[in-house]
Motif scaffolding. Sequence first.
Motif, mmCIF file in Angstrom:
data_model
loop_
_atom_site.group_PDB
_atom_site.id
_atom_site.type_symbol
_atom_site.label_atom_id
_atom_site.label_comp_id
_atom_site.label_asym_id
_atom_site.label_seq_id
_atom_site.Cartn_x
_atom_site.Cartn_y
_atom_site.Cartn_z
ATOM 1 N N VAL A 161 0.831 -1.208 0.000
ATOM 2 C CA VAL A 161 0.000 0.000 0.000
ATOM 3 C C VAL A 161 0.868 1.263 0.000
ATOM 4 C CG1 VAL A 161 -1.685 1.310 1.368
ATOM 5 C CG2 VAL A 161 -1.968 -1.141 1.081
ATOM 6 N N ALA A 162 1.873 1.298 0.903
ATOM 7 C CA ALA A 162 2.688 2.515 0.995
ATOM 8 C C ALA A 162 3.963 2.261 1.778
ATOM 9 C CB ALA A 162 1.898 3.617 1.690
ATOM 10 N N ASP A 218 9.028 8.917 9.902
ATOM 11 C CA ASP A 218 8.945 9.393 8.534
ATOM 12 C C ASP A 218 8.444 10.830 8.436
ATOM 13 O OD1 ASP A 218 9.734 7.719 6.591
ATOM 14 O OD2 ASP A 218 7.742 7.504 5.711
ATOM 15 N N SER A 240 3.084 14.288 10.019
ATOM 16 C CA SER A 240 3.003 13.013 9.293
ATOM 17 C C SER A 240 2.598 11.860 10.191
ATOM 18 C CB SER A 240 4.357 12.636 8.671
ATOM 19 O OG SER A 240 4.840 13.637 7.852
ATOM 20 N N ASN A 241 2.856 12.003 11.487
ATOM 21 C CA ASN A 241 2.701 10.839 12.364
ATOM 22 C C ASN A 241 1.705 11.026 13.497
ATOM 23 O OD1 ASN A 241 4.956 8.939 11.406
ATOM 24 N ND2 ASN A 241 5.923 10.950 11.486
ATOM 25 N N ARG A 260 3.888 3.633 12.821
ATOM 26 C CA ARG A 260 4.398 2.873 11.684
ATOM 27 C C ARG A 260 3.303 2.151 10.900
ATOM 28 N NH1 ARG A 260 9.883 2.521 12.383
ATOM 29 N NH2 ARG A 260 9.776 2.275 10.144
ATOM 30 N N PHE A 261 2.064 2.202 11.398
ATOM 31 C CA PHE A 261 0.973 1.506 10.703
ATOM 32 C C PHE A 261 0.458 2.381 9.564
ATOM 33 C CE2 PHE A 261 1.145 -0.461 14.781
ATOM 34 C CZ PHE A 261 0.668 -1.754 14.626
ATOM 35 N N ASN A 262 0.158 1.746 8.447
ATOM 36 C CA ASN A 262 -0.479 2.480 7.359
ATOM 37 C C ASN A 262 -1.977 2.594 7.618
ATOM 38 O OD1 ASN A 262 1.665 3.186 5.663
ATOM 39 N ND2 ASN A 262 1.838 1.067 4.948
ATOM 40 N N HIS A 263 -2.576 3.510 6.857
ATOM 41 C CA HIS A 263 -4.012 3.757 6.997
ATOM 42 C C HIS A 263 -4.828 2.852 6.084
ATOM 43 C CE1 HIS A 263 -7.839 5.971 6.700
ATOM 44 N NE2 HIS A 263 -7.706 5.751 5.395
ATOM 45 N N LEU A 322 -2.895 15.227 4.876
ATOM 46 C CA LEU A 322 -1.672 14.432 5.047
ATOM 47 C C LEU A 322 -0.879 14.264 3.757
ATOM 48 C CD1 LEU A 322 -3.137 11.800 7.475
ATOM 49 C CD2 LEU A 322 -1.305 13.378 7.978
ATOM 50 N N THR A 325 -2.440 10.099 -1.372
ATOM 51 C CA THR A 325 -3.663 9.572 -1.981
ATOM 52 C C THR A 325 -3.853 8.167 -1.461
ATOM 53 O OG1 THR A 325 -3.224 10.882 -3.926
ATOM 54 C CG2 THR A 325 -4.786 9.068 -4.193
ATOM 55 N N CYS A 326 -4.955 7.934 -0.821
ATOM 56 C CA CYS A 326 -5.149 6.645 -0.154
ATOM 57 C C CYS A 326 -5.178 5.512 -1.178
ATOM 58 C CB CYS A 326 -6.437 6.653 0.655
ATOM 59 S SG CYS A 326 -6.619 5.130 1.582
ATOM 60 N N ALA A 327 -4.354 4.503 -0.899
ATOM 61 C CA ALA A 327 -4.284 3.344 -1.792
ATOM 62 C C ALA A 327 -4.683 2.081 -1.032
ATOM 63 C CB ALA A 327 -2.860 3.219 -2.346
HETATM 64 C C1 LIG Z 1 2.720 7.496 9.664
HETATM 65 S S1 LIG Z 1 3.386 7.065 8.129
HETATM 66 C C2 LIG Z 1 3.057 5.342 7.985
HETATM 67 C C3 LIG Z 1 4.286 4.538 7.731
HETATM 68 C C4 LIG Z 1 4.918 4.789 6.384
HETATM 69 N N1 LIG Z 1 4.274 4.027 5.319
HETATM 70 C C5 LIG Z 1 6.422 4.403 6.439
HETATM 71 O O1 LIG Z 1 6.913 3.849 5.454
HETATM 72 O O2 LIG Z 1 7.059 4.698 7.432
HETATM 73 C C6 LIG Z 1 2.137 7.820 7.171
HETATM 74 C C7 LIG Z 1 2.454 7.894 5.710
HETATM 75 O O3 LIG Z 1 2.381 6.614 5.080
HETATM 76 C C8 LIG Z 1 1.769 6.710 3.799
HETATM 77 N N2 LIG Z 1 0.483 5.996 3.827
HETATM 78 C C9 LIG Z 1 -0.113 5.460 4.912
HETATM 79 N N3 LIG Z 1 -1.270 4.864 4.596
HETATM 80 C C10 LIG Z 1 -1.445 5.032 3.270
HETATM 81 C C11 LIG Z 1 -2.466 4.647 2.359
HETATM 82 N N4 LIG Z 1 -3.555 3.986 2.730
HETATM 83 N N5 LIG Z 1 -2.299 4.983 1.055
HETATM 84 C C12 LIG Z 1 -1.207 5.665 0.633
HETATM 85 N N6 LIG Z 1 -0.210 6.070 1.456
HETATM 86 C C13 LIG Z 1 -0.314 5.757 2.764
HETATM 87 C C14 LIG Z 1 1.518 8.184 3.565
HETATM 88 O O4 LIG Z 1 2.637 8.700 2.876
HETATM 89 C C15 LIG Z 1 1.449 8.730 4.965
HETATM 90 O O5 LIG Z 1 1.769 10.100 5.034
#
Ligand SMILES: C[S@@+](CC[C@H](N)C(=O)[O-])C[C@H]1O[C@@H](n2cnc3c(N)ncnc32)[C@H](O)[C@@H]1O
Length: 459
Positions: A161-162, A218, A240-241, A260-263, A322, A325-327
Amino acid sequence: MTKNSFDVAKLVKEKGNEAFEAKDYVTARLLYSKAMEIDPSQYIYPLNSAIANLKLERWRDAESNATAVLEMVPDNLKALYRRGLARTELRQWSQARQDIQAFIDGGGCSAAGHAVLDTITRFEAASTLDPINDRSNDSSEASEKLSPDDVSGLAIRDSKVAGQGVFATREFKKGDTILREKPLLTIPLVRFRDQPAHVKAALRKLSPKNTARFLSLDNTHPGDCCADRLPHHASKIFDSNMIMLPGDNGDIAICFYAARFNHSCAPNTWHVFETTTGEFRMFATRPIREGEEIFREYSYASTEEMHCSPRTWRQAELQRLLHFTCACALCVLPDTAAVQASDARRVQLGQVFGNLQKEKSAIQGMSLTLLVEGMRMSRKEGILDVALVFMALAMAVCAHHSDWASAKYWAEMITDEFGEGGLEEVQDSEDFRKYLFQPELLPGAGLGPQEDFSGIRLD
Ligand SMILES: C[S@@+](CC[C@H](N)C(=O)[O-])C[C@H]1O[C@@H](n2cnc3c(N)ncnc32)[C@H](O)[C@@H]1O
């Protein structure tokens, strides 16, 4: 940097010194490296980093730190001495001698310098007898990881996802605790423009280790997306966090592991903030397989808006706040029909909430049919915490109208949805559990006209 500006590099160095004095050389080293990255023009940061690296027997790093200092200040005595020590360990005898000699000639402590020269001579002699003993290896790589891998059952891996995300390394049952942690820092919910002052104050209070943890998170805001209000993108790391803590006081927190969890718009967890323990807790809302990515819902907009809005709205909101684009699986559903169906359910869910609110949430006027409709839609959408809210209301409606069998039916469904673990952990769980076993104790129970709801069930 202006004189009065908030000097993040200096603050980070001071935290490094604190860690060094406490003999936490791993954290000190991380902080000095961060200070170097933030402000490469200051020789003091690599100079301090060199001594931390010597303590950690990271000879190559110590040598390169000292060299960086000497490029800026060629006759710095401490750097010459530290590089001499590192080069001794790296078996670079003649270069080590040159550094130590320059140290003595420049006015450095002659006794200390000569002691090192003697060591060099002894090492040199021993090395001809013991050619296999290679002292050039740096030794402490493994011990310096500040990673969530030490939280049981979770690991950081590349995400589809990201970037990176958090994955299950074992199975979790519905209701199991995924994570419990105290936030690194919290600030009150204040106006956006007042936020930096609070972040600064909170950063000042952080322990050295937590400063290193904060800076390791991040920064996902692209460089020019919005003006940073603190140097070294400190506020962008914050933005960001950050997590809006659920609960009455609505503080904003940075949680090192939860960050560290994605959305996902259909997450497999839900979370609470327990004020009594000061812990942020995440629970599984459904069984999670080993190897599966674990998601939380980023709730920056109101949770209801996030749950009840179609994909384009959710994506625009996450983009606006944030910058991503949510993926998530729901947002990238492959066929348009599936997206349209999901969007329609979300809009309907909004209508259910709207109608319930019109009824002023009074249990006596609440329609059980509407609640069940809400449960169906939220289950389909994978937002189980919303389904649980509807179930709890359904239990209360049935109890109000003295249909105890139906109240018990919803109570059992809630127990089943939470799982044993989750039920134990929910906020106000004692009262809540009491109601599940004895719905007749619910406020308003038995006060309404008697009704039979046995025909209204969730299939
Ligand atoms: C708190 S960080 C989460 C951890 C991050 N993926 C990492 O590699 O450390 C939040 C960032 O992760 C990415 N992210 C999290 N959830 C996402 C999602 N559903 N779709 C796209 N990007 C996402 C975005 O760039 C967001 O700003």
